[in-house]
Design an enzyme around this catalytic site. Structure first.
Site, PDB file in Angstrom:
ATOM      1  N   LYS A 137      13.806  21.112  58.770  1.00  0.00           N
ATOM      2  CA  LYS A 137      12.418  20.864  58.356  1.00  0.00           C
ATOM      3  C   LYS A 137      11.858  22.149  57.755  1.00  0.00           C
ATOM      4  O   LYS A 137      12.123  23.247  58.276  1.00  0.00           O
ATOM      5  CB  LYS A 137      11.599  20.438  59.578  1.00  0.00           C
ATOM      6  CG  LYS A 137      10.167  20.038  59.277  1.00  0.00           C
ATOM      7  CD  LYS A 137       9.438  19.569  60.534  1.00  0.00           C
ATOM      8  CE  LYS A 137       8.045  19.070  60.217  1.00  0.00           C
ATOM      9  NZ  LYS A 137       7.332  18.561  61.406  1.00  0.00           N
TER      10      LYS A 137
ATOM     11  N   SER B 245       5.372  14.020  61.089  1.00  0.00           N
ATOM     12  CA  SER B 245       5.428  14.749  59.842  1.00  0.00           C
ATOM     13  C   SER B 245       6.839  15.114  59.390  1.00  0.00           C
ATOM     14  O   SER B 245       7.008  15.563  58.249  1.00  0.00           O
ATOM     15  CB  SER B 245       4.601  16.036  59.978  1.00  0.00           C
ATOM     16  OG  SER B 245       5.151  16.881  60.975  1.00  0.00           O
TER      17      SER B 245
ATOM     18  N   SER C 166       5.794  14.178  65.757  1.00  0.00           N
ATOM     19  CA  SER C 166       6.421  14.298  64.441  1.00  0.00           C
ATOM     20  C   SER C 166       7.930  14.112  64.406  1.00  0.00           C
ATOM     21  O   SER C 166       8.508  14.044  63.333  1.00  0.00           O
ATOM     22  CB  SER C 166       6.101  15.655  63.834  1.00  0.00           C
ATOM     23  OG  SER C 166       4.839  15.586  63.250  1.00  0.00           O
TER      24      SER C 166
END
Ligand code: GLN
Length: 462
Positions: free
Chosen positions: A66, A141, A166
């Site tokens: 990420k 996210s 997330s």
């Protein structure tokens, strides 16, 4: 092929790593073009890593990261324009540990700006699309991480991050496994902060055993993160029998706001676990209705201070200087560098911490957070783990998300903010499909008991 098998093959020199990586990057580019899941692909760096790869526990394994984790010499944006072209001079502890074990960093995945969102639609670069239906969101996210995990056939593990859900949300919406560890189990050194008291680095993968393998590598104390836990790291790949394990079903997690079809599928999953010898009983998490306001006040208060350092001086975006004071310059940089959700949360978070409002909002949210933690502690006196739906619905369509007010969007986190506020480990595992879209089941355990959710997830997916 599960990652453990791939590592064995690679160590024997039978994986043909050079050719494997040439083909892998072709696949990654195709997937990226189709679903918009990477902000940066690291082809050159990955091939360079192959030249001198440690023969460790992740020898030759492709790992996506990420874009919230610092990677030495590789653009790290946190999904924000304000950090465009920022190249950290160091690797986050997690990245260092992965590289030391022979894992290969293949790219940085799309995310909501600084993790502020639940759908991966608050993105400064690309908005990822759901591999199960391109008209639907990925969840967020960590949306990009879930897309790569779902769409790539080759062995791969994703590093993601959760503050309030997330990892679980995109894992559930894209149909992959996602583990959020205990707060402090994995070092946060080198993670771009969203809310320090809530942020946790975790793992997404196509199989539970891949998650366990990666947890063995990234867990454990780090002197660079004062909140990291000192307890010994168990071998997560050695799972326990689930026979006789007590599984609680929190009734509040099946109530208002949760689609009946989703609840039904999760109940089917719970019955499957029951058939494997797990003992199921109903429990109550009374504070559930207060977790959303407590989470959003805490998270916004923290992020509003964390984002203050992005002002166009030290990191990322710079603008040509005009005849103006620092404040005017900072305001100009922040006006063009931050997206609207970041701005909204800076304003709301600053308000909640202001003198005169601090005790009414921020301090009250902290007190409520303690009650939420106690709720979980009480439940874990009676049961080993909890099972619930991960998300209240299947992945919505893009136009459905556009119509949501910010408050309605926050409400989607109804079932994920509780375990995140409490800092307890939780695993989302796919438990079925509705109209072709995956549904996730949450398995939640007490602090440092990730082994229990890994064992339950393993038994469930056998
Ligand atoms: N959707 C939640 C939020 O917007 C959680 C995001 C996260 O875990 N990073 O705060």
């Amino acid at each position: 092929m599960i990652v453990g098998e791939f590592v064995k093959k690679a160590k024997k020199g039978k994986a043909g790593l050079e050719d494997f990586y040439v083909k892998l990057f072709k696949d990654l580019k195709r997937i990226n073009q189709e679903y918009d899941c990477f902000i940066t692909l690291c082809e050159e760096e990955a091939l360079k890593q192959l030249e001198n790869l440690p023969k460790g526990r992740l020898y030759g394994v492709p790992v996506s990261v990420k874009d919230a984790l610092c990677t030495k010499g590789v653009q790290t944006t946190g999904g924000s324009k304000i950090l465009k072209d920022y190249k950290p001079t160091f690797d986050a502890t997690v990245i260092k540990r992965i590289k030391d074990e022979g894992g290969v960093i293949i790219g940085k995945t799309c995310m909501d700006e600084f993790g502020l969102g639940g759908f991966s639609t608050n993105c400064a670069y690309k908005v990822p699309k759901n591999p199960c239906d391109k008209n639907r969101v990925t969840g967020g996210s960590s949306g990009g991480a879930a897309v790569v995990t779902r769409a790539l056939d080759a062995p791969h593990i994703a590093i993601a991050e959760s503050t309030g859900g997330s990892i679980s949300s995109p894992a559930s919406f894209c149909g992959v496994h996602g583990l959020t560890p205990t707060y402090g189990r994995v070092s946060r050194h080198g993670l771009l902060d969203y809310a320090n008291s809530l942020d946790k680095i975790g793992v997404m993968a196509k199989s539970i055993s891949d998650i366990a393998l990666m947890m063995n590598v990234i867990s454990g104390f780090d002197e660079r993160d004062m909140t990291s836990r000192k307890e010994k790291v168990p071998d997560y790949t050695m799972t326990k029998s689930v026979k006789g394990m007590k599984l609680g079903v929190p009734k509040e997690y099946f109530g208002k706001g949760v689609a009946k079809e989703v609840s039904d599928l999760v109940w089917k999953g719970i019955k499957k676990l029951e058939s494997k010898g797990v003992k199921v009983r109903e429990v109550s998490l009374d504070m559930t209705k207060y977790s959303l306001p407590s989470y959003y006040i805490a998270a916004m208060s923290e992020v509003s201070t964390n984002l203050a350092k992005f002002c166009g001086m030290r990191y990322g975006l710079e603008l040509p200087l005009k005849k103006e004071g620092f404040n005017e310059y900072f305001s100009r940089v922040r006006s063009v560098g931050f997206g609207s959700e970041a701005k909204r949360r800076i304003i709301l978070g600053t308000y909640a911490r202001m003198s005169g409002y601090r005790s009414k909002y921020y301090l009250k949210a902290m007190k409520v957070r303690t009650l939420v933690i106690n709720d979980f502690k009480k439940a874990f006196k009676r049961v080993d783990a909890l099972a619930a739906p991960t998300m209240p619905v299947i992945a919505p369509r893009f136009e459905e998300v556009e119509e949501l007010s910010p408050l309605e969007a926050y409400k989607m986190d109804l079932l994920t903010v509780g375990p995140n506020l409490a800092g307890v480990p939780h695993l989302s595992t796919p438990c079925g499909e509705l109209r072709g879209m995956p549904v996730g089941m949450h398995l939640i355990a007490n602090h440092l008991e990730e082994k229990k959710v890994i064992s339950l997830g393993g038994a469930f997916n056998e």
